[in-house]
Design a protein around this motif. Structure first.
Motif, PDB file in Angstrom:
ATOM      1  N   SER A  27      16.266 108.680  -5.046  1.00 38.75           N
ATOM      2  CA  SER A  27      17.517 108.941  -5.137  1.00 38.75           C
ATOM      3  C   SER A  27      17.955 110.037  -6.306  1.00 38.75           C
ATOM      4  N   THR A  31      19.124 113.895  -5.483  1.00 40.46           N
ATOM      5  CA  THR A  31      20.252 114.340  -6.006  1.00 40.46           C
ATOM      6  C   THR A  31      20.268 115.765  -6.926  1.00 40.46           C
ATOM      7  N   ILE A  52      27.848 114.327  -1.274  1.00 39.38           N
ATOM      8  CA  ILE A  52      26.514 113.616  -1.094  1.00 39.38           C
ATOM      9  C   ILE A  52      26.376 112.302  -0.685  1.00 39.38           C
ATOM     10  N   ARG A  56      24.802 111.113   2.972  1.00 42.15           N
ATOM     11  CA  ARG A  56      23.835 110.086   2.824  1.00 42.15           C
ATOM     12  C   ARG A  56      23.833 108.669   3.689  1.00 42.15           C
ATOM     13  N   ASN A  90      28.562 103.264  -3.200  1.00 43.84           N
ATOM     14  CA  ASN A  90      28.001 104.242  -3.126  1.00 43.84           C
ATOM     15  C   ASN A  90      28.519 105.527  -3.691  1.00 43.84           C
ATOM     16  N   HIS A 193      26.551 101.166   6.008  1.00 44.35           N
ATOM     17  CA  HIS A 193      26.350 102.557   5.846  1.00 44.35           C
ATOM     18  C   HIS A 193      27.234 103.465   6.750  1.00 44.35           C
ATOM     19  N   LEU A 228      19.756 116.286   3.166  1.00 43.73           N
ATOM     20  CA  LEU A 228      20.680 115.308   3.089  1.00 43.73           C
ATOM     21  C   LEU A 228      20.278 114.127   4.389  1.00 43.73           C
ATOM     22  N   PHE A 231      17.338 112.460   2.827  1.00 47.88           N
ATOM     23  CA  PHE A 231      18.099 111.567   1.869  1.00 47.88           C
ATOM     24  C   PHE A 231      18.467 110.254   2.598  1.00 47.88           C
ATOM     25  N   GLY A 232      19.349 110.109   3.726  1.00 50.14           N
ATOM     26  CA  GLY A 232      19.936 109.269   4.308  1.00 50.14           C
ATOM     27  C   GLY A 232      18.724 108.466   4.961  1.00 50.14           C
ATOM     28  N   GLN A 235      15.565 107.913   2.260  1.00 48.20           N
ATOM     29  CA  GLN A 235      15.799 107.121   1.049  1.00 48.20           C
ATOM     30  C   GLN A 235      16.663 106.008   1.235  1.00 48.20           C
TER      31      GLN A 235
END
Length: 309
Positions: A27, A31, A52, A56, A90, A193, A228, A231-232, A235
């Motif tokens: 993360s 970032t 972000i 994510r 978050n 999420h 992104l 990322f989602g 990660q």
């Protein structure tokens, strides 16, 4: 048969948790890639921490949707406050990560087990063991050192408090998941999420208006959207799947010990991208050592004393 219904071997379960911890630790690096000029050129246009956090959570939730089964979807009264708290957690964590050092953010969020212990003992009336109490005192000392040393970051006490707030809200999430442990894990994770993404978007629309909301959603470039998405999915979504699978054959205590890889690796990846902003101050080194030491002491199995004649 769904992968969630199969039980891996103990060795495979441990590897699932190791991989989940390594992926979670990315993360800080991801970032920083969105904030600093690199060969990937994904720092422009500049994204806010809330943007972000939104994307994510959205992509992580969408990643988990195909794993849901019809019988998984059930609603409980506790789910609404859990989802709203997850959205706050978050936002706080990504804000602390973006505005401060990755080390501070991840170490303060990992204070959650100590808050869980406090609530479990003093609110829920569970029995307290000596080992947990000692770990709590050491961990609290580490949190005090980090927050008290926030002046090393240019007086950004607010950033340190964001990290601490993410730890408190994360503790509430853990307690909710414990209370709803009989529910489908993939359903709880997916709604956390997707619900977080919805709550963040709704808050932006209500506070700043529909015009800003549309601009806020359409700001990311196609390069940023790809990152992104990674990322989602990679990660957040995939690690949660691996962690839930690993817990089917690994005890929570052992999983907690293995998960210490995340706060150890996270600052390292961020430092490799932006050493000028992610060199931890002395307070973080000292406080972080206390927190990680306390967690290791709490979760590592005690060595049994050998019998004497």
């Amino acid at each position: 048969m769904s992968p969630f219904n199969t039980i891996p071997s103990a060795a495979n379960g441990r590897w699932c948790i190791v991989l989940a911890s390594v992926l979670w630790s990315l993360s800080g690096m991801l970032t920083r890639l969105l904030q600093n000029p690199t060969a990937l050129e994904v720092h422009d246009p500049k994204l806010t921490p809330l943007q972000i956090a939104f994307f994510r959570a959205l992509f992580a939730g969408l990643f988990l949707v195909p794993m849901l089964r019809r019988r998984d979807i059930r609603f409980r009264p506790l789910m609404a406050p859990m989802v709203m708290t997850f959205a706050v957690m978050n936002a706080l964590f990504l804000s602390a990560m973006a505005l401060g050092t990755a080390a501070n953010a991840i170490l303060l969020q990992n204070s959650a087990p100590f808050f869980v212990f406090i609530v479990s003992v003093f609110v829920l009336g569970e029995a307290a063991d000596r080992k947990s109490l000692i770990a709590l005192l050491i961990g609290m000392a580490g949190m005090i050192v980090i927050v008290g040393g926030s002046d090393d970051l240019g007086g950004r006490l607010d950033v340190a408090l964001m990290g601490l707030g993410s730890g408190i809200t994360y503790a509430f999430i853990i307690l909710c998941l414990r209370a709803m442990r009989n529910e489908s894990p993939q359903w709880l994770i997916a709604q956390n999420h997707l619900g977080s993404a919805f709550c963040l978007a709704l808050a932006v629309c209500v506070i700043w208006g529909p015009t800003y909301w549309i601009e806020w959603l359409t700001t990311p470039s196609w390069r940023q959207l790809i990152l992104l998405l990674i990322f989602g999915c990679v990660q957040m979504g995939l690690p949660y799947f691996l962690f839930a699978r690993g817990l089917r054959s690994v005890s929570p205590q052992e999983a907690g010990t293995i998960s210490l890889l995340e706060p150890l690796l996270n600052p390292l990846w961020a430092y490799l991208i932006s050493p000028e902003t992610d060199t931890p101050p002395q307070a973080t080194w000292i406080g972080g050592a206390l927190i990680l030491g306390a967690l290791a002491y709490r979760y590592l199995p005690s060595r049994k004393k050998s019998a004497t004649l």
